[in-house]
Scaffold this motif. Structure first.
Motif, PDB file in Angstrom:
ATOM      1  N   ALA A 207      40.607  -4.501  17.412  1.00  0.00           N
ATOM      2  CA  ALA A 207      40.261  -4.941  16.748  1.00  0.00           C
ATOM      3  C   ALA A 207      39.107  -6.013  17.260  1.00  0.00           C
ATOM      4  O   ALA A 207      38.233  -6.310  17.014  1.00  0.00           O
ATOM      5  N   GLN A 208      39.011  -6.903  18.371  1.00  0.00           N
ATOM      6  CA  GLN A 208      39.000  -8.110  19.278  1.00  0.00           C
ATOM      7  C   GLN A 208      37.566  -6.960  19.909  1.00  0.00           C
ATOM      8  O   GLN A 208      36.253  -7.275  19.531  1.00  0.00           O
ATOM      9  N   ALA A 209      38.435  -6.652  20.256  1.00  0.00           N
ATOM     10  CA  ALA A 209      36.814  -4.823  21.601  1.00  0.00           C
ATOM     11  C   ALA A 209      35.734  -4.912  20.298  1.00  0.00           C
ATOM     12  O   ALA A 209      34.691  -4.575  20.785  1.00  0.00           O
ATOM     13  N   VAL A 210      36.370  -4.243  19.407  1.00  0.00           N
ATOM     14  CA  VAL A 210      35.398  -3.611  17.708  1.00  0.00           C
ATOM     15  C   VAL A 210      34.049  -4.964  17.853  1.00  0.00           C
ATOM     16  O   VAL A 210      32.980  -4.511  17.719  1.00  0.00           O
ATOM     17  N   THR A 211      34.762  -5.741  17.075  1.00  0.00           N
ATOM     18  CA  THR A 211      33.319  -7.349  16.933  1.00  0.00           C
ATOM     19  C   THR A 211      32.928  -7.354  18.614  1.00  0.00           C
ATOM     20  O   THR A 211      31.265  -7.238  18.178  1.00  0.00           O
ATOM     21  N   ALA A 212      33.582  -6.883  19.278  1.00  0.00           N
ATOM     22  CA  ALA A 212      32.949  -7.830  20.822  1.00  0.00           C
ATOM     23  C   ALA A 212      31.817  -6.811  20.787  1.00  0.00           C
ATOM     24  O   ALA A 212      30.602  -6.728  21.402  1.00  0.00           O
ATOM     25  N   PHE A 213      31.819  -5.360  21.135  1.00  0.00           N
ATOM     26  CA  PHE A 213      31.176  -4.257  21.031  1.00  0.00           C
ATOM     27  C   PHE A 213      29.741  -4.397  19.961  1.00  0.00           C
ATOM     28  O   PHE A 213      28.874  -4.230  19.891  1.00  0.00           O
ATOM     29  N   GLU A 214      30.332  -4.544  18.703  1.00  0.00           N
ATOM     30  CA  GLU A 214      29.213  -4.783  18.319  1.00  0.00           C
ATOM     31  C   GLU A 214      28.005  -6.186  18.567  1.00  0.00           C
ATOM     32  O   GLU A 214      26.906  -6.231  17.871  1.00  0.00           O
ATOM     33  N   ASP A 215      28.690  -7.147  18.838  1.00  0.00           N
ATOM     34  CA  ASP A 215      28.264  -8.330  18.907  1.00  0.00           C
ATOM     35  C   ASP A 215      26.554  -7.950  19.964  1.00  0.00           C
ATOM     36  O   ASP A 215      25.569  -7.953  19.743  1.00  0.00           O
ATOM     37  N   PHE A 216      27.819  -6.755  21.074  1.00  0.00           N
ATOM     38  CA  PHE A 216      26.772  -7.006  22.315  1.00  0.00           C
ATOM     39  C   PHE A 216      25.807  -6.147  21.655  1.00  0.00           C
ATOM     40  O   PHE A 216      24.816  -5.557  22.270  1.00  0.00           O
ATOM     41  N   LEU A 217      25.749  -5.009  20.699  1.00  0.00           N
ATOM     42  CA  LEU A 217      24.916  -3.942  20.166  1.00  0.00           C
ATOM     43  C   LEU A 217      23.374  -4.741  19.807  1.00  0.00           C
ATOM     44  O   LEU A 217      22.614  -3.692  18.950  1.00  0.00           O
ATOM     45  N   GLN A 218      23.912  -5.547  19.300  1.00  0.00           N
ATOM     46  CA  GLN A 218      23.228  -6.044  18.374  1.00  0.00           C
ATOM     47  C   GLN A 218      21.948  -6.992  19.148  1.00  0.00           C
ATOM     48  O   GLN A 218      20.952  -7.505  18.313  1.00  0.00           O
ATOM     49  N   ARG A 219      22.680  -7.430  20.346  1.00  0.00           N
ATOM     50  CA  ARG A 219      21.598  -7.805  21.153  1.00  0.00           C
ATOM     51  C   ARG A 219      20.516  -6.867  21.249  1.00  0.00           C
ATOM     52  O   ARG A 219      20.320  -5.847  21.723  1.00  0.00           O
ATOM     53  N   PRO A 220      19.017  -7.370  21.699  1.00  0.00           N
ATOM     54  CA  PRO A 220      18.029  -6.891  21.761  1.00  0.00           C
ATOM     55  C   PRO A 220      17.965  -6.691  23.361  1.00  0.00           C
ATOM     56  O   PRO A 220      17.049  -5.160  24.120  1.00  0.00           O
ATOM     57  N   ASP A 221      18.578  -6.800  24.513  1.00  0.00           N
ATOM     58  CA  ASP A 221      18.226  -6.972  25.908  1.00  0.00           C
ATOM     59  C   ASP A 221      19.493  -6.588  26.246  1.00  0.00           C
ATOM     60  O   ASP A 221      19.576  -6.227  27.869  1.00  0.00           O
ATOM     61  N   GLY A 222      20.246  -5.625  26.225  1.00  0.00           N
ATOM     62  CA  GLY A 222      21.445  -5.033  26.580  1.00  0.00           C
ATOM     63  C   GLY A 222      20.590  -3.280  27.660  1.00  0.00           C
ATOM     64  O   GLY A 222      19.892  -3.176  26.732  1.00  0.00           O
TER      65      GLY A 222
END
Length: 356
Positions: A207-222
């Motif tokens: 569950a925490q990983a899902v939140t962390a991945f979504e946070d990453f995917l929201q970043r424009p510089d990944g």
């Protein structure tokens, strides 16, 4: 011919260090081993091959690697981990690269094989920044899963580095480093956020990983390859949490990032097959056979997803659809990629029994 400094950071690697150094000693003109606090014979072994330096561990892999690079004196710097090896055929390629390398090249990207099948073939591989021109002043970044961003004149080579882990790693170390950084109020860059999410997934904190991945995917510089992998990892976490539709949506998101990849198509096909949607599964396996192999993009690649797995999947789809002759043909196509496959052998017996 250029000269090469091998720079390594190690801790308690007496079981594998000599194996690594033996595989590369003919390539390196200088060997520098930085020890971060060993309590075994690591330093004694390293001293038989080159210079040994001590570095006080500070929960920062980049700091240790940058210190090792600072000791180098040759034209190019080659870095390895203690559980890496250069196989004999790749040593030949690396020596040839050394002879032919243009001194104006800044970075040489080489394949990194990290997982293997029963025949010792790589099943997970990607390119890493492996040889770097010392005068360019490259610096490692990232406390964990550190990297150097390739820039300047970049060249790709075929001398692979093979990862041969012999002991379990400190399973909680990387996650603890990230959590300590966050507890101190430090900001994770996009790459750090991606690998933090991966560490959460590895430790089954889905569950925490899902939140962390979504946070990453929201970043424009990944980086696009990290974004694609994040979507696939997000799908895995969603499946672990029982959210099949969320997993399907995560996989489909990759198509907005770049052209389809075999790994994504195979994951979608498996999901559709498990849900009994055989025509959809067949479509994705067929697509996996058509997409280009993406390794030189720096992608995380599972080679079997570009031949063997789609063919075997199509065999299963056709069999369940009652098209046994076509299924047998797909099984033979899978055998082209893996002649000794136990699954192929089992299927041959199965189809032979059907004909009796």
């Amino acid at each position: 011919m250029v000269t090469i400094s091998l720079c390594m950071i190690v801790k308690d690697e007496e079981g594998v260090l000599a194996r690594c150094l033996d595989s590369v000693v003919e390539v390196a003109d200088e060997i520098i081993v930085v020890d971060t606090g060993s309590s075994d014979r690591t330093k004694e072994i390293a001293a038989q091959y080159g210079q040994v330096f001590d570095f006080v561990w500070c929960e920062d892999f980049s700091a240790a690697r940058n210190y090792s690079f600072a000791q180098a004196t040759k034209d190019f710097i080659l870095w390895l981990d203690a559980d890496d090896v250069i196989k004999p055929e790749d040593k030949v390629r690396l020596l040839k690269l050394k002879q032919e390398l243009d001194e104006t090249t800044d970075v040489v990207m080489l394949p990194y094989h990290t997982a293997f099948d029963e025949r010792d073939r790589p099943v997970y591989t990607y390119y890493r920044e492996r040889l770097l021109r010392r005068a360019a002043g490259f610096r490692w970044v990232g406390a964990v899963h550190e990297c150097i961003a390739p820039c300047g004149r970049i060249q790709y080579g075929d001398a692979a580095v093979t990862h041969r882990k012999e002991k379990a790693s400190d399973s909680g170390r990387n996650l603890q480093i990230y959590e300590n950084l966050l507890a101190r109020g430090e900001h994770l860059d996009a790459r750090g956020q991606f690998y933090y999410a991966r560490e959460l997934m590895i430790h089954q904190q889905f569950a925490q990983a899902v939140t962390a991945f979504e946070d990453f995917l929201q970043r424009p510089d990944g980086w696009v390859e990290n974004r694609i992998e994040a979507c696939r990892n997000l799908a895995d976490c969603s499946l672990a949490l029982g959210n099949r539709e969320q997993a399907r949506q995560a996989l489909v998101r990759t198509f907005a990032l770049d052209s389809p990849r075999g790994e994504t198509c195979c994951a979608l096909a498996a999901l559709e097959m498990e849900d009994g949607r055989l025509q959809q599964a067949r479509f994705w396996y067929e697509t996996a056979l058509r997409v280009p192999y993406a390794e030189q993009n720096g992608a995380f690649v599972k080679p079997l997803c570009y031949g063997y797995i789609p063919c075997l999947g199509l065999c299963m789809c056709c069999d369940r659809l009652g098209r046994h002759a076509e299924a047998a043909e797909w099984n033979e196509r899978a055998a082209v990629y893996w002649p000794e496959s136990p699954a192929v052998s089992y299927n041959r017996r199965y189809f032979a029994d059907l004909q009796q």
